[in-house]
Design an enzyme around this catalytic site. Structure first.
Site, mmCIF file in Angstrom:
data_model
loop_
_atom_site.group_PDB
_atom_site.id
_atom_site.type_symbol
_atom_site.label_atom_id
_atom_site.label_comp_id
_atom_site.label_asym_id
_atom_site.label_seq_id
_atom_site.Cartn_x
_atom_site.Cartn_y
_atom_site.Cartn_z
ATOM 1 N N LYS A 47 24.452 47.917 47.145
ATOM 2 C CA LYS A 47 25.291 49.092 47.437
ATOM 3 C C LYS A 47 24.789 50.329 46.679
ATOM 4 O O LYS A 47 24.707 51.417 47.239
ATOM 5 C CB LYS A 47 26.723 48.759 47.029
ATOM 6 N N ARG A 88 39.714 51.362 45.564
ATOM 7 C CA ARG A 88 39.686 49.956 45.163
ATOM 8 C C ARG A 88 41.045 49.298 45.324
ATOM 9 O O ARG A 88 41.167 48.092 45.102
ATOM 10 C CB ARG A 88 39.273 49.863 43.708
ATOM 11 N N ARG A 118 18.233 35.653 38.302
ATOM 12 C CA ARG A 118 17.717 36.776 37.502
ATOM 13 C C ARG A 118 17.614 36.375 36.039
ATOM 14 O O ARG A 118 18.470 35.685 35.506
ATOM 15 C CB ARG A 118 18.673 37.973 37.585
ATOM 16 N N ARG A 158 21.787 36.958 31.914
ATOM 17 C CA ARG A 158 22.870 37.841 31.487
ATOM 18 C C ARG A 158 24.214 37.170 31.721
ATOM 19 O O ARG A 158 24.386 36.448 32.702
ATOM 20 C CB ARG A 158 22.822 39.144 32.296
ATOM 21 N N ARG A 167 33.493 37.168 40.411
ATOM 22 C CA ARG A 167 33.388 38.574 40.831
ATOM 23 C C ARG A 167 33.471 38.687 42.353
ATOM 24 O O ARG A 167 34.067 39.625 42.885
ATOM 25 C CB ARG A 167 32.075 39.185 40.324
#
Ligand code: ADP
Length: 244
Positions: free
Chosen positions: A23, A98, A136, A169, A180
């Site tokens: 995004k 949101r 990642r 992370r 999330r």
């Protein structure tokens, strides 16, 4: 100073996409092609926090705790921002609205000013996002990001640049990513329904396998056929195009 921006007819692109959908990348690419600003409420709030002002003080603990900042606060920030002269040509909204309250306030605000809103929904398969983000790795020393699938380090688990041991992370751990994504769903689905019922044009753009430029092109084509942008889709890398 606030400008008179009534009845401009300029497009306002409302970007939705789960974490890891690209995004932010699309917002930046679109920004290069459209005249109006990229408005991210997250960035605005962080600027207030850095400035140490009253808004920043109200927001900082909530943001640290991963909670939403109160609707009144962000609605006011956006109301003020939208009344500035650079928004006359339209804008790209990212991270706002949101909540349903924010969506309703925004729609009224845009109607008052005569803007034409459109929702862009980047659709990516969640398993793909989990694979992408959980693969990642980051160097804790220099910050370089690696991908186990598309950009692995030369020696497994070791930074090419300084030899440090790479880490995952905290927010890239699979359980955190899934949480999330669940949160994103529960926030976003009602807002998309709200805009759909209000008759706001909505582009569903598959963003899973395509390159950022291909996704941009799909968005551009969709906006053109919805009559939100005057020109035919420009070639990738062409000069910024005008708006209707
Ligand atoms: P992320 O996409 O990682 O959530 P953002 O930069 O969009 O990052 O937002 C960071 C934080 O700022 C959010 O977790 C939230 O606390 C706050 N925030 C940003 N936009 C809004 C909004 N529209 N309404 C309420 N809180 C917001």
């Amino acid at each position: 100073m606030a400008a008179d921006i009534r009845h401009t007819g300029a497009p306002v692109l409302i970007l939705f996409g789960p974490p890891g959908s690209g995004k932010g990348t699309q917002a930046k690419l679109l920004r290069q092609r459209l005249k109006g600003p990229h408005i991210s409420t997250g960035d605005m709030l962080r600027q207030h926090i850095n400035a140490g002002d009253e808004i920043g003080r109200r927001a900082v603990q909530l943001i640290k705790a991963g909670k939403l900042v109160p609707d009144e606060l962000v609605n006011e920030l956006v109301r003020e921002r939208v009344s500035q002269a650079d928004c006359c040509a339209g804008m790209i909204l990212d991270g706002y609205p949101r909540t349903l309250n924010q969506a309703a306030v925004l729609l009224k605000l845009l109607e008052e000013h005569g803007f034409r809103p459109a929702v862009i929904h980047l659709v990516v398969d969640y398993e793909r996002i989990v694979a992408r983000l959980s693969g990642r790795r980051q160097c804790p020393v220099c910050g370089t990001l690696y991908s186990l699938t598309t950009n692995p380090p030369k020696a497994p688990g070791i930074c090419d640049l300084d030899g440090a041991h790479l880490v995952t992370r905290e927010d890239d751990r699979e359980s955190v990513i899934r949480e999330r994504l669940r949160e994103y769903d529960s926030q976003t689905v009602p807002i998309l329904n709200f805009f759909r019922e209000a008759g706001v044009p909505m582009l569903e753009v598959g963003a899973g396998e395509a390159s950022p430029e291909q996704v941009l092109q799909k968005i551009w084509d969709g906006l053109t056929s919805a009559g939100l942008i005057a020109d035919a889709a420009p070639e990738v890398g062409a000069a910024p195009s005008g708006l209707k």
